[in-house]
Design a protein around this motif. Sequence first.
Motif, PDB file in Angstrom:
ATOM      1  N   ARG A 142      30.646  35.295  38.278  1.00 10.35           N
ATOM      2  CA  ARG A 142      30.364  36.728  38.179  1.00 10.35           C
ATOM      3  C   ARG A 142      29.984  37.131  36.763  1.00 10.35           C
ATOM      4  N   ARG A 143      30.597  36.480  35.777  1.00  6.25           N
ATOM      5  CA  ARG A 143      30.180  36.768  34.400  1.00  6.25           C
ATOM      6  C   ARG A 143      28.725  36.367  34.194  1.00  6.25           C
ATOM      7  N   ARG A 144      28.340  35.210  34.737  1.00  5.65           N
ATOM      8  CA  ARG A 144      26.973  34.731  34.549  1.00  5.65           C
ATOM      9  C   ARG A 144      25.967  35.512  35.381  1.00  5.65           C
ATOM     10  N   LEU A 145      26.390  35.925  36.570  1.00  5.52           N
ATOM     11  CA  LEU A 145      25.491  36.652  37.466  1.00  5.52           C
ATOM     12  C   LEU A 145      25.510  38.156  37.227  1.00  5.52           C
ATOM     13  N   VAL A 147      28.001  40.238  37.994  1.00  8.15           N
ATOM     14  CA  VAL A 147      28.653  40.930  39.105  1.00  8.15           C
ATOM     15  C   VAL A 147      30.039  41.380  38.659  1.00  8.15           C
ATOM     16  N   PRO A 148      30.447  42.608  38.978  1.00 12.26           N
ATOM     17  CA  PRO A 148      31.786  43.062  38.570  1.00 12.26           C
ATOM     18  C   PRO A 148      32.882  42.186  39.160  1.00 12.26           C
ATOM     19  N   LYS A 149      33.961  42.036  38.411  1.00  9.77           N
ATOM     20  CA  LYS A 149      35.127  41.297  38.887  1.00  9.77           C
ATOM     21  C   LYS A 149      35.829  42.096  39.982  1.00  9.77           C
ATOM     22  N   PRO A 150      36.299  41.419  41.064  1.00 16.54           N
ATOM     23  CA  PRO A 150      36.999  42.160  42.123  1.00 16.54           C
ATOM     24  C   PRO A 150      38.295  42.770  41.609  1.00 16.54           C
ATOM     25  N   ILE A 151      38.567  44.006  42.044  1.00 18.26           N
ATOM     26  CA  ILE A 151      39.772  44.678  41.580  1.00 18.26           C
ATOM     27  C   ILE A 151      40.646  45.132  42.739  1.00 18.26           C
ATOM     28  N   GLY A 152      40.286  44.765  43.962  1.00 17.22           N
ATOM     29  CA  GLY A 152      41.141  45.081  45.101  1.00 17.22           C
ATOM     30  C   GLY A 152      41.012  46.542  45.514  1.00 17.22           C
ATOM     31  N   PRO A 153      41.909  47.005  46.387  1.00 20.20           N
ATOM     32  CA  PRO A 153      41.789  48.346  46.962  1.00 20.20           C
ATOM     33  C   PRO A 153      42.239  49.457  46.035  1.00 20.20           C
ATOM     34  N   SER A 154      42.910  49.127  44.946  1.00 17.93           N
ATOM     35  CA  SER A 154      43.421  50.174  44.071  1.00 17.93           C
ATOM     36  C   SER A 154      42.296  50.788  43.259  1.00 17.93           C
ATOM     37  N   ALA A 155      42.610  51.874  42.564  1.00 20.86           N
ATOM     38  CA  ALA A 155      41.618  52.535  41.718  1.00 20.86           C
ATOM     39  C   ALA A 155      41.186  51.590  40.604  1.00 20.86           C
ATOM     40  N   PRO A 156      39.957  51.760  40.074  1.00 20.54           N
ATOM     41  CA  PRO A 156      39.487  50.876  39.011  1.00 20.54           C
ATOM     42  C   PRO A 156      40.465  50.858  37.837  1.00 20.54           C
ATOM     43  N   ARG A 157      40.686  49.647  37.328  1.00 27.39           N
ATOM     44  CA  ARG A 157      41.593  49.483  36.205  1.00 27.39           C
ATOM     45  C   ARG A 157      40.802  49.332  34.915  1.00 27.39           C
ATOM     46  N   ALA A 158      41.384  49.833  33.849  1.00 31.07           N
ATOM     47  CA  ALA A 158      40.726  49.680  32.555  1.00 31.07           C
ATOM     48  C   ALA A 158      40.712  48.210  32.162  1.00 31.07           C
ATOM     49  N   VAL A 159      39.599  47.755  31.631  1.00 26.19           N
ATOM     50  CA  VAL A 159      39.480  46.381  31.167  1.00 26.19           C
ATOM     51  C   VAL A 159      40.017  46.314  29.745  1.00 26.19           C
ATOM     52  N   PRO A 160      41.015  45.462  29.477  1.00 26.19           N
ATOM     53  CA  PRO A 160      41.555  45.400  28.122  1.00 26.19           C
ATOM     54  C   PRO A 160      40.516  44.924  27.125  1.00 26.19           C
ATOM     55  N   ALA A 161      40.588  45.479  25.942  1.00 22.45           N
ATOM     56  CA  ALA A 161      39.658  45.065  24.896  1.00 22.45           C
ATOM     57  C   ALA A 161      39.920  43.612  24.542  1.00 22.45           C
TER      58      ALA A 161
END
Length: 366
Positions: A142-145, A147-161
């Motif tokens: 997904r990093r190469r293509l 595509v966003p990483k799957p995060i499941g059914p919950s609300a979008p989570r902040a990506v840590p710096a």
Amino acid sequence: MSGKKDSAYRVMVVDDSAVIRGLLTRALEEDPEISVVASVANGQMAVSSIGRSDVEVVVLDIEMPVMDGLTALPKLLEARPGVQVVMASTLTHKNADISLRALRAGAADYVTKPTSGSALNSAEAFKRELTEKVKVLGAAARRRLGVPKPIGPSAPRAVPAPRQIVLRRAPAIGPRALAIGSSTGGPQALLKVLGELKGPLPMPIFITQHMPATFTALLAEHIARVSGRPAREAVDGEVAVAGTVYVAPGDRHMRVEPVAGGARLRIDQGPPENFCRPSADPMLRSLAAVYGARLLTVILTGMGADGLKGCQEVVAAGGGVIAQDEASSVVWGMPGAVATNGLCHAVLPLDRIADHLKPLLARSAA
């Protein structure tokens, strides 16, 4: 094939046995983060269909009619750049050699299929290994293509710096031993680095690559061919010789003990460390105790954090650590652990590591 997991990693299973395809599919589909979106019987069918299903990981058998896995591999990589391929085969000398050739040709990893007579715990271990590798490589795809990483059914989570990488000062004196630790993606990385380190090296090279026994013997043969220097599985009790590459045997830890003017190899089946045997940590601990500030360590691509504790001891003894960077790693687990914990004096793309090593190794006589 399930359509219920929209964010799941999308997998294609390729095997000429319908029974094996079913077993692989069921094993993978048990994990909610994985969806098998295609299942085909040979390499030609895989090449024809890969563009129609947004596949991120291919589990590819080696021996198949019409088109085998080794022939299909470059065609799959060309048809879908960024896809990650896991070679799957029974553990024979022939298949291990083909798997290593596939890794050199661009496959990301391999798994050894359990035989019909395997114990239940062996089959369960295979399922865990396959599932773990598919998820890690799915994230890499997904990093190469893009595509966003799957995060499941919950609300979008902040990506840590990303953690800041703080580099240490390189050791002032030249090394008398070179150690390398690697795992997923490691064989091709090892062959590239060692293939570019041409010329005599006045020191032994110690390698721990996470692999089963049949593979490590063949890996040593491949290293000997590309590097032009002696390389072999380490043997218990032998004294390390300058210019020779020693590969930790599969299912054995490789350590060293001091002898006059150098190190004697010790091979054992002590408990796994970091779920690995061989593990880089016991190798690095023992090398740091013998060589101290004259040890140079390279941590290449791999899952997990094996090598982190060992590198802490290398640095405490005054030795140097280099890590492969994230962009060029198949998986930035092992190198990322040492890089983000402030243990490295350099974090480099794979194609720059050999050039960085050359002047450091040239100082070894000092």
